[in-house]
Design a protein around this motif. Sequence first.
Motif, mmCIF file in Angstrom:
data_model
loop_
_atom_site.group_PDB
_atom_site.id
_atom_site.type_symbol
_atom_site.label_atom_id
_atom_site.label_comp_id
_atom_site.label_asym_id
_atom_site.label_seq_id
_atom_site.Cartn_x
_atom_site.Cartn_y
_atom_site.Cartn_z
ATOM 1 N N ARG A 131 -3.512 17.170 6.546
ATOM 2 C CA ARG A 131 -4.371 17.903 5.615
ATOM 3 C C ARG A 131 -3.689 18.019 4.258
ATOM 4 O O ARG A 131 -4.297 17.797 3.223
ATOM 5 N N TYR A 132 -2.434 18.395 4.268
ATOM 6 C CA TYR A 132 -1.625 18.425 3.054
ATOM 7 C C TYR A 132 -0.220 17.938 3.401
ATOM 8 O O TYR A 132 0.292 18.196 4.487
ATOM 9 N N THR A 133 0.404 17.245 2.444
ATOM 10 C CA THR A 133 1.808 16.852 2.590
ATOM 11 C C THR A 133 2.535 17.131 1.290
ATOM 12 O O THR A 133 2.065 16.762 0.199
ATOM 13 N N TRP A 134 3.664 17.816 1.404
ATOM 14 C CA TRP A 134 4.562 18.014 0.266
ATOM 15 C C TRP A 134 5.878 17.289 0.576
ATOM 16 O O TRP A 134 6.417 17.401 1.682
ATOM 17 N N SER A 135 6.370 16.526 -0.374
ATOM 18 C CA SER A 135 7.587 15.745 -0.136
ATOM 19 C C SER A 135 8.528 15.854 -1.324
ATOM 20 O O SER A 135 8.089 15.979 -2.471
ATOM 21 N N TRP A 136 9.825 15.792 -1.028
ATOM 22 C CA TRP A 136 10.870 15.853 -2.045
ATOM 23 C C TRP A 136 11.891 14.747 -1.754
ATOM 24 O O TRP A 136 12.234 14.496 -0.597
ATOM 25 N N GLY A 137 12.387 14.099 -2.804
ATOM 26 C CA GLY A 137 13.428 13.097 -2.600
ATOM 27 C C GLY A 137 13.361 11.940 -3.571
ATOM 28 O O GLY A 137 12.952 12.094 -4.729
ATOM 29 N N SER A 138 13.747 10.760 -3.081
ATOM 30 C CA SER A 138 13.854 9.559 -3.913
ATOM 31 C C SER A 138 12.479 9.039 -4.324
ATOM 32 O O SER A 138 11.567 8.972 -3.505
ATOM 33 N N PRO A 139 12.312 8.639 -5.588
ATOM 34 C CA PRO A 139 11.015 8.106 -6.032
ATOM 35 C C PRO A 139 10.646 6.796 -5.340
ATOM 36 O O PRO A 139 9.462 6.479 -5.214
ATOM 37 N N ASP A 140 11.634 6.044 -4.891
ATOM 38 C CA ASP A 140 11.343 4.778 -4.220
ATOM 39 C C ASP A 140 10.516 4.984 -2.954
ATOM 40 O O ASP A 140 9.607 4.202 -2.650
ATOM 41 N N ILE A 141 10.832 6.029 -2.192
ATOM 42 C CA ILE A 141 10.171 6.269 -0.913
ATOM 43 C C ILE A 141 8.926 7.133 -1.071
ATOM 44 O O ILE A 141 7.863 6.829 -0.534
ATOM 45 N N LEU A 142 9.036 8.201 -1.827
ATOM 46 C CA LEU A 142 7.916 9.130 -1.945
ATOM 47 C C LEU A 142 6.709 8.479 -2.611
ATOM 48 O O LEU A 142 5.562 8.699 -2.200
ATOM 49 N N THR A 143 6.962 7.671 -3.642
ATOM 50 C CA THR A 143 5.870 7.001 -4.341
ATOM 51 C C THR A 143 5.092 6.088 -3.412
ATOM 52 O O THR A 143 3.871 5.989 -3.500
ATOM 53 N N MET A 144 5.804 5.441 -2.518
ATOM 54 C CA MET A 144 5.163 4.504 -1.596
ATOM 55 C C MET A 144 4.114 5.189 -0.744
ATOM 56 O O MET A 144 2.978 4.724 -0.624
ATOM 57 N N PHE A 145 4.447 6.317 -0.150
ATOM 58 C CA PHE A 145 3.512 6.996 0.742
ATOM 59 C C PHE A 145 2.463 7.790 -0.032
ATOM 60 O O PHE A 145 1.339 7.923 0.418
ATOM 61 N N ALA A 146 2.841 8.298 -1.195
ATOM 62 C CA ALA A 146 1.860 9.018 -1.992
ATOM 63 C C ALA A 146 0.756 8.084 -2.475
ATOM 64 O O ALA A 146 -0.422 8.426 -2.487
ATOM 65 N N LYS A 147 1.134 6.857 -2.826
ATOM 66 C CA LYS A 147 0.158 5.892 -3.314
ATOM 67 C C LYS A 147 -0.689 5.342 -2.169
ATOM 68 O O LYS A 147 -1.826 4.951 -2.340
ATOM 69 N N GLY A 148 -0.112 5.315 -0.975
ATOM 70 C CA GLY A 148 -0.838 4.761 0.163
ATOM 71 C C GLY A 148 -1.807 5.726 0.793
ATOM 72 O O GLY A 148 -2.620 5.343 1.635
ATOM 73 N N PHE A 839 21.405 2.616 -8.871
ATOM 74 C CA PHE A 839 20.674 1.798 -7.900
ATOM 75 C C PHE A 839 19.530 1.055 -8.577
ATOM 76 O O PHE A 839 18.600 1.654 -9.134
ATOM 77 N N SER A 840 19.599 -0.266 -8.526
ATOM 78 C CA SER A 840 18.560 -1.141 -9.065
ATOM 79 C C SER A 840 18.521 -2.378 -8.179
ATOM 80 O O SER A 840 19.264 -3.333 -8.381
ATOM 81 N N PRO A 841 17.659 -2.375 -7.141
ATOM 82 C CA PRO A 841 17.720 -3.425 -6.112
ATOM 83 C C PRO A 841 17.553 -4.834 -6.644
ATOM 84 O O PRO A 841 18.269 -5.741 -6.217
ATOM 85 N N TYR A 842 16.643 -5.029 -7.596
ATOM 86 C CA TYR A 842 16.410 -6.382 -8.082
ATOM 87 C C TYR A 842 17.539 -6.877 -8.970
ATOM 88 O O TYR A 842 17.957 -8.042 -8.876
ATOM 89 N N MET A 843 18.059 -6.006 -9.830
ATOM 90 C CA MET A 843 19.175 -6.413 -10.683
ATOM 91 C C MET A 843 20.427 -6.653 -9.853
ATOM 92 O O MET A 843 21.143 -7.645 -10.053
ATOM 93 N N MET A 844 20.695 -5.755 -8.901
ATOM 94 C CA MET A 844 21.854 -5.941 -8.030
ATOM 95 C C MET A 844 21.709 -7.204 -7.199
ATOM 96 O O MET A 844 22.669 -7.969 -7.023
#
Length: 948
Positions: A131-148, A839-844
């Motif tokens: 019904r509701y989800t609140w999340s805190w943490g890394s933008p890499d992970i949170l953005t993925m599920f928020a957008k999905g 942390f920059s996965p593509y550049m690294m």
Amino acid sequence: MLLFFILGLLVHFVFFGSIFDIYFTSPLVHGMTPQLTPLPPPAKRLVLFVADGLRADTLYELDENGNTRAPFIRNIIMHEGSWGISHTRVPTESRPGHVALIAGFYEDVSAVAKGWKENPVGFDSLINESRYTWSWGSPDILTMFAKGASGDHVYAYSYDADNEDFGAQDVTKLDTWVFDNMKEFFHAARNNQSLFSKLNEEKIVFFLHLLGIDTNGHAHRPTSREYKDNIKVVDEGMKEIVSMLEDFYGNDGKTAFIFTSDHGMTDWGFHGAGHPSETLTPFVTWGAGIKYPQRVSAQKFDDAFLKEWKLENWKRQDIHQADIAPLMASLIGVPFPLNSVGILPVDYLNNTDLFKAESMFTNAVQILEQFKVKMTQKKEAILPFFFTPFKLLSESKQLNILRKARSYIKQRKYDEAVSLCKELIQLALKGLSYYHTYDRFFLGINVVLGFVGWTSYASLLIIRSHSSFTRGVSKEVKKPSHLLSCSFIAVGVLVAFFLLIQDCPWTYYIYCLLPVPIWYAVLREFQVIQDFVISLLTFPPSQLAGYLFIFTLGIEVLVLSFFYRYMLTAGLIAFACWPFITQLWIRAKSISLSWIFFSLLLAVFPLMPVVGRKPDIFLVIGAGSLVLLLSLCVLTSLIKRKDRFINEELLLHLFQMLSIALSMYVVYSTHHSLLKKQGLPFLNQIISWIILASSFVLPLLSPTSLFERLFSILLSWMSAYLLLSTGYEALFPLVLSCLMFVWIQMEQETLQQSGVSYRQKSQGYLCCHKSIHEFDHKVTSLQFTCNLDITQFRHLYLEDIRRAFFLVFFLVTAFFGTGNIASVNSFDLASVYCFLTVFSPYMMGALMMWKILIPFVLVMCAFEAVQLTTQLSSKSLFLMVLIISDIMALHFFFLVKDYGSWLEIGTSISHYVIVMSMTIVLMLLNGLAHLLTTKKLELYGKSKSHLI
């Protein structure tokens, strides 16, 4: 010939892409009906803690004083909840790990490559169903599920990605930020009626993504004090959050808690493959609906962890990572994620037997829905008389099992119902795999046909244009008969029509139609084939069998080296014996001794550890010192050898030596700065990027004479390689280059020994360079400037096959000499710390790939010189290299597995991808090597070639 190479590049891209359609297709299907357990759930809310990169053993074990690092978690295990190990699958990376946890399915590798932060494909998840989800943490992970997630019910709070700095003084702030912001959020909620009302709803989720442990593991290794202290920080933070929530909700007993990790980490601070330290993650759960600790006298597990952890008396229940999603859905009463393949671990539930049976029944129907949709999609896309259904789970059997399970529940035979539902789930999962891989054999046959056809055509092209096998046959290509053309056109039309009526994807047309023109091109060379076979019959059978055996043995050694690196050592030892076999030892002892010495020295590297090595900056400094010493010797030699040494050349050489010295300083300075947790010095970062950029330009300023240009390439690229090194691998390009220099001279001696007269066959060629006398005595007098195609001077001989094999072997050695790039966890992020620590996965990833390519390019530049010294057409020799690579790729195509462990499956696929990438990259690097060796930049717009 240019057209041939362009077509060859396109064909290999098709072969490369085929593996993704055959093995890396998305397992997701859409159109299922959501399934919900009809009984009231035990919890109103769920709190999910995910400690990114946390190993199970490091959490559960006791420290050297016999104390736990996580007293709060330890207390939960012993007094409040249940625990075990969550087994992950490869790739053990953050994205697929979180998808398995929250969505319940194991993401395919192609999805990981397509989107790091956002979903490349839509999928359902626990967050979407809440019904509701609140999340805190890394933008890499949170953005993925928020957008999905659908609707506007997911709220994500993340810090700036720049905070993910591996060189920061204290990365535990990534975790304390999460805890502090969640506390502030709940404090603000007491004064916000709208938010307070939402927080008291049912079916809500709180997701805390804790990245500090993972970041500390990458920066300092999991055995470090920083990694272990971070566990204490997380444990204390969780204790405070749990206390705050219980106070906020008045200890209503309606909160369920889950603590786990997305993946573990190896001792050398990496993850991505299937090492147990990566796939064994902790799982602890407590609160509403969860069983209390169960005391046992003995437990049966294959590992010896329980005694080491002093937890042998508390029941351990292991699960698969995807099983966590249905468990969480069951606890708060939301529909199981539609794409989940997880099996509900009912032994964790503290509820009635009826609730367990109903939940398992819902789980079975949810997975069966996926099976039915997958079967329907496949059935509609295939002609009825070609469709073969999954026989183990017919429609009648589905109905029979469902009726029987429902009957057991009504009769209160709950254990029987649960057992029957698990059986149905296993059958449905097998059926999903069956339909997911339904077209695999069909596509594989077409790719093999294309492979064999292409290799055959390339071989015929060499035989017709570059060999002496067809001297007796007219070189005029006879026009193929109309019957042959019409036949292949008819076959192509039939194949296209067959694919059209089955509504196949457009990529299927490429894989199935590509073999048609390829085999047409092969069969139109029938006269060449016939002439070649006749020529082979003139060879003694024993000699022909010997050549074939040696060639096959060489290919097998190359293939085995992908599995066992010590095969490269065996090959290099065999190479060291080459002067004795060919009697070069008698003709050129000094060169032969050098060949033997550097071959045996290079043979040591594949025996060194691939992973697990600790950084040793002194070895990097030592490698740089050796290069500087060698540079001084070369500089002295050049000054003595030349009557007039050009000022620009002297400055260039000194500048390259300065670059080496600066690289040594930056590596040493950066290492000590990071040890003191002072971060990456900005000046060091600027110098590193300047050296990397200059390494592309400086070689083009050097003279085009063979030795000086090759040495200039070594100096420039060695300076960049030092910046990307952390230990003994810094010595590898130096030793490899020394062997390459000797190889060039050995090939010249071999060709002279074979009786090929330079004076008769290359007089026109050598007029572009020095005198014939100089060429006979000094290979270094040659220049990379002649643009003549020297195919007119000599044909290919059997000895040239050996040269092509040498190149492929050295390229494979460049791949696996210091590591195993088939495994992601062979990479060490510390390699890029001179360039960036944020942390920059593509550049690294790009920097680490460049580190791999540097030895590759050094070998390719030496190959250019070998072609020059042996008077051999680059086109013909390069064609032979491609044929050897394609034979290896076809070999690996047959070795690809879709059974066994996930590590075995992933490794078999990666080998094919590596060889195909090598074939494609070879075509591109051949052009890069040609550019590096032949082109010259003039600083003042004035040619100085007359002074060289």
